[in-house]
Design a protein around this motif. Structure first.
Motif, PDB file in Angstrom:
ATOM      1  N   UNK A 103       0.842  -1.214   0.000  1.00 16.29           N
ATOM      2  CA  UNK A 103       0.000   0.000   0.000  1.00 16.29           C
ATOM      3  C   UNK A 103       0.871   1.256   0.000  1.00 16.29           C
ATOM      4  N   UNK A 104       2.024   1.191   0.665  1.00 17.24           N
ATOM      5  CA  UNK A 104       2.913   2.365   0.705  1.00 17.24           C
ATOM      6  C   UNK A 104       3.374   2.766  -0.693  1.00 17.24           C
ATOM      7  N   UNK A 105       3.474   1.785  -1.600  1.00 13.12           N
ATOM      8  CA  UNK A 105       3.912   2.126  -2.964  1.00 13.12           C
ATOM      9  C   UNK A 105       2.909   3.056  -3.648  1.00 13.12           C
ATOM     10  N   UNK A 106       1.709   3.160  -3.069  1.00  8.90           N
ATOM     11  CA  UNK A 106       0.671   4.012  -3.678  1.00  8.90           C
ATOM     12  C   UNK A 106       0.699   5.424  -3.075  1.00  8.90           C
ATOM     13  N   UNK A 107       1.684   5.670  -2.222  1.00 15.27           N
ATOM     14  CA  UNK A 107       1.859   7.032  -1.721  1.00 15.27           C
ATOM     15  C   UNK A 107       1.164   7.314  -0.395  1.00 15.27           C
ATOM     16  N   UNK A 108       0.827   6.268   0.339  1.00 14.99           N
ATOM     17  CA  UNK A 108       0.226   6.488   1.653  1.00 14.99           C
ATOM     18  C   UNK A 108       1.245   5.989   2.679  1.00 14.99           C
ATOM     19  N   UNK A 109       1.325   6.661   3.840  1.00 18.91           N
ATOM     20  CA  UNK A 109       2.343   6.231   4.806  1.00 18.91           C
ATOM     21  C   UNK A 109       1.773   5.186   5.756  1.00 18.91           C
ATOM     22  N   UNK A 110       2.670   4.398   6.335  1.00 13.33           N
ATOM     23  CA  UNK A 110       2.266   3.383   7.303  1.00 13.33           C
ATOM     24  C   UNK A 110       1.561   4.042   8.491  1.00 13.33           C
ATOM     25  N   UNK A 111       2.133   5.209   8.926  1.00 14.70           N
ATOM     26  CA  UNK A 111       1.543   5.922  10.068  1.00 14.70           C
ATOM     27  C   UNK A 111       0.086   6.294   9.792  1.00 14.70           C
ATOM     28  N   UNK A 112      -0.142   6.755   8.568  1.00 16.34           N
ATOM     29  CA  UNK A 112      -1.502   7.176   8.196  1.00 16.34           C
ATOM     30  C   UNK A 112      -2.464   5.978   8.220  1.00 16.34           C
ATOM     31  N   UNK A 113      -1.999   4.859   7.676  1.00 19.64           N
ATOM     32  CA  UNK A 113      -2.881   3.673   7.624  1.00 19.64           C
ATOM     33  C   UNK A 113      -3.178   3.169   9.033  1.00 19.64           C
ATOM     34  N   UNK A 114      -2.128   3.109   9.850  1.00 21.16           N
ATOM     35  CA  UNK A 114      -2.323   2.613  11.212  1.00 21.16           C
ATOM     36  C   UNK A 114      -3.214   3.598  11.982  1.00 21.16           C
ATOM     37  N   UNK A 115      -3.007   4.892  11.741  1.00 27.20           N
ATOM     38  CA  UNK A 115      -3.845   5.913  12.383  1.00 27.20           C
ATOM     39  C   UNK A 115      -5.312   5.714  12.021  1.00 27.20           C
ATOM     40  N   UNK A 116      -5.576   5.401  10.752  1.00 21.60           N
ATOM     41  CA  UNK A 116      -6.965   5.192  10.315  1.00 21.60           C
ATOM     42  C   UNK A 116      -7.581   3.962  10.983  1.00 21.60           C
ATOM     43  N   UNK A 117      -6.749   2.938  11.198  1.00 19.92           N
ATOM     44  CA  UNK A 117      -7.279   1.745  11.892  1.00 19.92           C
ATOM     45  C   UNK A 117      -7.596   2.103  13.349  1.00 19.92           C
ATOM     46  N   UNK A 118      -6.647   2.763  13.998  1.00 24.34           N
ATOM     47  CA  UNK A 118      -6.824   3.028  15.428  1.00 24.34           C
ATOM     48  C   UNK A 118      -7.952   4.025  15.700  1.00 24.34           C
ATOM     49  N   UNK A 119      -8.198   4.917  14.742  1.00 18.44           N
ATOM     50  CA  UNK A 119      -9.282   5.887  14.953  1.00 18.44           C
ATOM     51  C   UNK A 119     -10.640   5.285  14.605  1.00 18.44           C
ATOM     52  N   UNK A 120     -10.621   4.096  14.027  1.00 13.33           N
ATOM     53  CA  UNK A 120     -11.887   3.439  13.676  1.00 13.33           C
ATOM     54  C   UNK A 120     -12.357   3.821  12.280  1.00 13.33           C
ATOM     55  N   UNK A 121     -11.554   4.618  11.540  1.00 15.36           N
ATOM     56  CA  UNK A 121     -11.963   5.043  10.201  1.00 15.36           C
ATOM     57  C   UNK A 121     -11.849   3.885   9.204  1.00 15.36           C
ATOM     58  N   UNK A 122     -10.774   3.093   9.343  1.00 16.78           N
ATOM     59  CA  UNK A 122     -10.567   1.995   8.389  1.00 16.78           C
ATOM     60  C   UNK A 122     -11.164   0.699   8.944  1.00 16.78           C
ATOM     61  N   UNK A 123     -11.681  -0.092   8.033  1.00 17.26           N
ATOM     62  CA  UNK A 123     -12.282  -1.370   8.447  1.00 17.26           C
ATOM     63  C   UNK A 123     -11.220  -2.475   8.507  1.00 17.26           C
ATOM     64  N   UNK A 124     -11.587  -3.570   9.118  1.00 11.84           N
ATOM     65  CA  UNK A 124     -10.843  -4.830   9.004  1.00 11.84           C
ATOM     66  C   UNK A 124     -11.903  -5.913   8.908  1.00 11.84           C
ATOM     67  N   UNK A 125     -11.482  -7.134   8.541  1.00 11.41           N
ATOM     68  CA  UNK A 125     -12.485  -8.159   8.245  1.00 11.41           C
ATOM     69  C   UNK A 125     -13.393  -8.448   9.441  1.00 11.41           C
ATOM     70  N   UNK A 126     -14.678  -8.502   9.126  1.00 14.29           N
ATOM     71  CA  UNK A 126     -15.723  -8.758  10.124  1.00 14.29           C
ATOM     72  C   UNK A 126     -15.452 -10.023  10.947  1.00 14.29           C
ATOM     73  N   UNK A 127     -14.806 -10.997  10.333  1.00 14.72           N
ATOM     74  CA  UNK A 127     -14.656 -12.317  10.972  1.00 14.72           C
ATOM     75  C   UNK A 127     -13.880 -12.244  12.290  1.00 14.72           C
ATOM     76  N   UNK A 128     -13.008 -11.261  12.421  1.00 11.12           N
ATOM     77  CA  UNK A 128     -12.136 -11.246  13.604  1.00 11.12           C
ATOM     78  C   UNK A 128     -12.803 -10.602  14.820  1.00 11.12           C
ATOM     79  N   UNK A 129     -14.097 -10.357  14.699  1.00 13.15           N
ATOM     80  CA  UNK A 129     -14.841  -9.824  15.847  1.00 13.15           C
ATOM     81  C   UNK A 129     -15.644 -10.901  16.561  1.00 13.15           C
ATOM     82  N   UNK A 130     -15.299 -12.167  16.276  1.00  9.69           N
ATOM     83  CA  UNK A 130     -15.972 -13.280  16.955  1.00  9.69           C
ATOM     84  C   UNK A 130     -14.983 -13.946  17.912  1.00  9.69           C
ATOM     85  N   UNK A 131     -15.478 -14.455  19.041  1.00  7.99           N
ATOM     86  CA  UNK A 131     -14.561 -15.022  20.041  1.00  7.99           C
ATOM     87  C   UNK A 131     -14.117 -16.455  19.728  1.00  7.99           C
TER      88      UNK A 131
END
Ligand code: BYC
Length: 328
Positions: A103-131
């Motif tokens: 993804x970084x090759x597309x001009x986005x930084x790792x910090x930005x992507x991780x920031x989006x995950x931690x702020x709840x802006x970016x999604x991750x797969x629904x499956x990992x929300x099950x116990x």
């Protein structure tokens, strides 16, 4: 491995409004001719954004996906199982890292992507929300979750964007080992005591429907599919991949002596495909909104892990600055 020499020329020269129809037509011609698009090539801004969205969400899924399995590392039933599970979880971390790099090759930084995950802006797969309630769940994750992941990811090895496609080759090889280790856990449980077999059936009951949801909304509801398929980012629709997964997995359940929790799941002799009952899309929507059984726990753990690693990032930055100052 992907980021060297990237000046992002070609990507940033022509933003949305400045793109000409001729540029877009020439780009589509390259895609249609099955040419790989590389990081420095010109691409429509929407193509770049779509890839950043999908690849970063894919990376986040790999990283968050370590949690449900990590939960069982201290309780694996033998040293051998523990070593295998540890290796698998480390592979998932590696997948996350290749994908962030792609993804970084597309001009986005790792910090930005991780920031989006931690702020709840970016999604991750629904499956990992099950116990993961029992050891059989670790088998079910490998068999079903990695099995679904492979079904979705093999076509991504032919994605039009070169760095993503190449990252997927190694990921798929490793996922294939993960799928087999999960199935192997279930083979052993299903050959065991009645209690062990019941545990395997219970895991299948709980993971079956969420695994089907991994493929995303139905084609009628999938807002990105048409464009992503035209750009050859996606090669098959969500429903096509879901059906392929059902068709290969139901006979595997039969081999184990288990039953998928869907009374409508029978082989349609005319089409050669298994039918399936209605998926509970309301549940899927709730999980995506953050209301699944483990969403809050997963995000809290991720935020804490990120905070715990702050000193490593700061030390690495200080060291890089010191070296740069010395060189200057
Ligand atoms: N969960 O228009 P659609 C693994 C979102 S990890 C959450 O069909 P698209 C593993 C979608 O993002 C494997 N969100 O979208 C790791 C979009 O929202 P936004 C993870 C989902 O992108 C550790 C909206 O719904 N695999 O293997 O054309 C241990 C509309 O959907 C989901 C990947 O990430 C979902 N299930 O198609 C073990 C594969 N489904 O962004 C195993 C790469 C949909 O507009 N990704 N959404 O807000 C893809 O192939 C595609 O992105 C998808 C969705 C098929 C998932």
């Amino acid at each position: 491995m992907y980021t060297q020499g990237l000046d992002q020329k070609g990507q940033s020269d022509k933003r949305d409004g400045l793109e000409s129809a001729a540029d877009r037509k020439a780009f589509q011609k390259r895609v249609d001719a099955e040419e790989k698009i590389e990081a420095k090539d010109w691409m429509p801004e929407a193509y770049r954004r779509t890839l950043i969205r999908q690849i970063s969400q894919h990376a986040h899924s790999e990283i968050i996906g370590m949690q449900p399995e990590g939960n069982w590392l201290t309780r694996a039933p033998s040293l051998k199982r523990k070593a295998i599970l540890l290796a698998k979880i480390q592979d998932e971390a590696g997948h996350g890292l290749y994908l962030y790099s792609a993804a970084e090759t597309l001009g986005v930084s790792r910090d930005q992507m991780v920031g989006d995950l931690l702020s709840g802006k970016a999604k991750y797969s629904s499956i990992f929300n099950y116990p993961t309630l029992t050891w059989a769940d670790i088998g079910a994750i490998g068999w079903l979750v990695d099995g679904a992941a492979i079904m979705n990811q093999i076509p991504l090895c032919r994605c039009s964007y070169g760095p993503y496609a190449r990252a997927m080759v190694r990921i798929c090889k490793e996922e294939s080992f993960h799928q087999r280790q999960g199935f192997d856990i279930l083979v052993e449980l299903c050959k065991g005591t009645p209690e062990q077999k019941a545990m395997a059936q219970d895991a299948l009951n709980r993971w079956w429907w969420p695994s089907l949801m991994m493929f995303g909304p139905s084609d009628a509801e999938s807002k990105h599919s048409a464009q992503s398929m035209a750009w050859k980012i996606k090669r098959f629709s969500n429903d096509e991949l879901r059906q392929k997964f059902i068709d290969v997995t139901v006979p595997q359940a039969e081999f184990l002596g288990l039953k998928v929790p869907d009374d409508e799941c029978i082989l349609d002799k005319q089409t050669g495909h298994y039918r399936h009952g209605e998926i509970d899309w309301q549940e899927f929507i709730e999980v995506l909104k953050g209301n699944g059984p483990c969403n809050k726990q997963r995000m809290e753990k991720r935020r804490n892990a990120h905070e715990d690693g702050r000193w490593v990032r700061e030390a690495a930055r200080a060291y890089a600055e010191k070296r740069a100052a010395k060189a200057a």
